[in-house]
Design an enzyme around this catalytic site. Structure first.
Site, PDB file in Angstrom:
ATOM      1  N   LYS A  50      -5.914   1.665  13.959  1.00 19.43           N
ATOM      2  CA  LYS A  50      -4.759   1.903  13.078  1.00 19.43           C
ATOM      3  C   LYS A  50      -3.999   3.140  13.554  1.00 19.43           C
ATOM      4  O   LYS A  50      -2.767   3.142  13.618  1.00 19.43           O
ATOM      5  CB  LYS A  50      -5.231   2.071  11.627  1.00 19.43           C
ATOM      6  CG  LYS A  50      -5.733   0.775  11.000  1.00 19.43           C
ATOM      7  CD  LYS A  50      -6.399   1.006   9.650  1.00 19.43           C
ATOM      8  CE  LYS A  50      -7.097  -0.252   9.169  1.00 19.43           C
ATOM      9  NZ  LYS A  50      -7.916  -0.042   7.952  1.00 19.43           N
ATOM     10  N   GLN A  94     -10.192   4.361   3.883  1.00 19.34           N
ATOM     11  CA  GLN A  94     -10.967   3.332   4.573  1.00 19.34           C
ATOM     12  C   GLN A  94     -12.222   2.991   3.766  1.00 19.34           C
ATOM     13  O   GLN A  94     -13.017   3.872   3.445  1.00 19.34           O
ATOM     14  CB  GLN A  94     -11.338   3.831   5.986  1.00 19.34           C
ATOM     15  CG  GLN A  94     -11.991   2.783   6.857  1.00 19.34           C
ATOM     16  CD  GLN A  94     -11.041   1.637   7.243  1.00 19.34           C
ATOM     17  OE1 GLN A  94      -9.856   1.848   7.484  1.00 19.34           O
ATOM     18  NE2 GLN A  94     -11.555   0.426   7.277  1.00 19.34           N
ATOM     19  N   ASP A 117      -2.315   0.040   1.380  1.00 19.72           N
ATOM     20  CA  ASP A 117      -3.224  -1.104   1.395  1.00 19.72           C
ATOM     21  C   ASP A 117      -2.883  -2.123   0.291  1.00 19.72           C
ATOM     22  O   ASP A 117      -3.355  -3.257   0.345  1.00 19.72           O
ATOM     23  CB  ASP A 117      -4.665  -0.617   1.161  1.00 19.72           C
ATOM     24  CG  ASP A 117      -5.431  -0.454   2.459  1.00 19.72           C
ATOM     25  OD1 ASP A 117      -5.156  -1.212   3.418  1.00 19.72           O
ATOM     26  OD2 ASP A 117      -6.315   0.418   2.514  1.00 19.72           O
TER      27      ASP A 117
END
Ligand code: NAD
Length: 282
Positions: A50, A94, A117
């Protein structure tokens, strides 16, 4: 005839080019932060990817590497700082997080307009309401890969295997918005094959290596394999690729399918987050 391979890297490249162009034209540089707790090897690989792509497209990027023993309050304080930081428009925490941390509480502490997200209740609720704001990246990736085949979605039978909040459910909702007839299967589904065999579009996100075999797939179906399973023979999906590609019409490989598209959609979400934060769009 063997299935056409949906090249996730190639589809992602198109999006990444557009993202790069939009960033160059933007007066303000969009910023993405990633919070990584501990040293889970799989998480480190995902975060490295990412970060690499975020930097390549020209985003401002900040990474927070926290000790695995960080307290819940400590983590919440860092998210609060990120929420207040004007240079950061999107944040990803994460997952998974260590046991001492309440994952739901942490996700809920992210400002909805910085939730790259798309996991906060506000963004998931908006999706249920057909009022999409920041949509979970993997679900967006699945839909874009299906669209990349050029096949019609409306009226088709779509089966999603897996009902997680971050993949299965949002993917099912996006397919519903496209007017597919959607069935969601899960670990308690009886006779999975009866359902999958009926799917014109089959999305598999259950985390079970090669669960979907050739005899479970309708000839000509579009098969999207979300699974990432580490086996002694390397990385494999939830679909038995070699067998299924003989009957499917289109299929995504693992790796090189949903993974690269998910990253592109995350970066695109960061641009959307900046616009939402500024009130340019909802
Ligand atoms: P999860 O464990 O949260 O959910 C798995 C779902 O699969 C559950 O709803 C469960 O009911 C269902 N399931 C389990 N066994 C089943 C079976 N035998 N038959 C039918 N359904 C079954 O997982 P998740 O977070 O949704 O991820 C699923 C997979 O996708 C994992 O392999 C994960 O690593 C991968 N993943 C990939 C990406 C990507 O970018 N490519 C992103 C997220 C997740």
């Amino acid at each position: 005839m063997p299935a056409k391979i949906i090249d996730g890297k190639k589809v992602a490249e198109k999006f990444l080019k557009d993202i790069n162009k939009n960033i160059k034209q933007s007066k303000e540089k969009p910023g993405l932060a990633i919070v990584l707790v501990g040293k889970n090897p799989a998480s480190e690989i995902y975060v490295n990817f990412k970060e690499k792509k975020a930097r390549e497209v020209g985003l401002y990027f900040k990474r927070f590497n926290l000790d695995k023993n960080v307290s819940q309050d400590g983590l919440l304080r860092i998210i609060d700082d990120i929420n207040q930081n004007r240079k950061i428009h999107g944040v990803i925490v994460q997952l998974p997080l260590p046991d001492q941390i309440d994952e739901t509480l942490v996700v809920d502490s992210i400002l909805p307009h910085k939730d790259a997200d798309g996991f906060t209740p506000v963004n998931l609720g908006s999706l249920v309401n057909d009022d999409n704001r920041l949509v979970p990246a993997t679900a967006r990736a699945c839909l874009e890969l299906i669209k990349s085949t050029g096949q019609k979605i409306a009226g088709k039978n779509a089966v999603v295997v897996g009902r997680s909040t971050i993949v299965g459910k949002p993917t099912a909702l996006l397919l519903l918005q496209e007017n597919a007839t959607v069935t969601v299967c899960h670990s308690k589904t009886k006779n999975l094959k009866e359902h999958t065999k009926n799917a014109d579009i089959l999305v598999v996100a259950c985390g079970k290596a090669k669960l979907i075999k050739k005899d479970m797939v309708k000839p000509g179906a579009i098969v999207i394999d979300v699974g990432i399973n580490r086996t002694p023979n390397g990385l494999v999906g939830d679909v038995d690729f070699d067998g299924v590609k003989e009957v499917a019409g289109y299929i995504t490989p693992v790796p090189g399918g949903v993974g690269p598209m998910t990253i592109a959609m995350l970066l695109d979400n960061t641009l959307n987050a900046m616009e939402i934060g500024k009130g340019v769009r909802f």
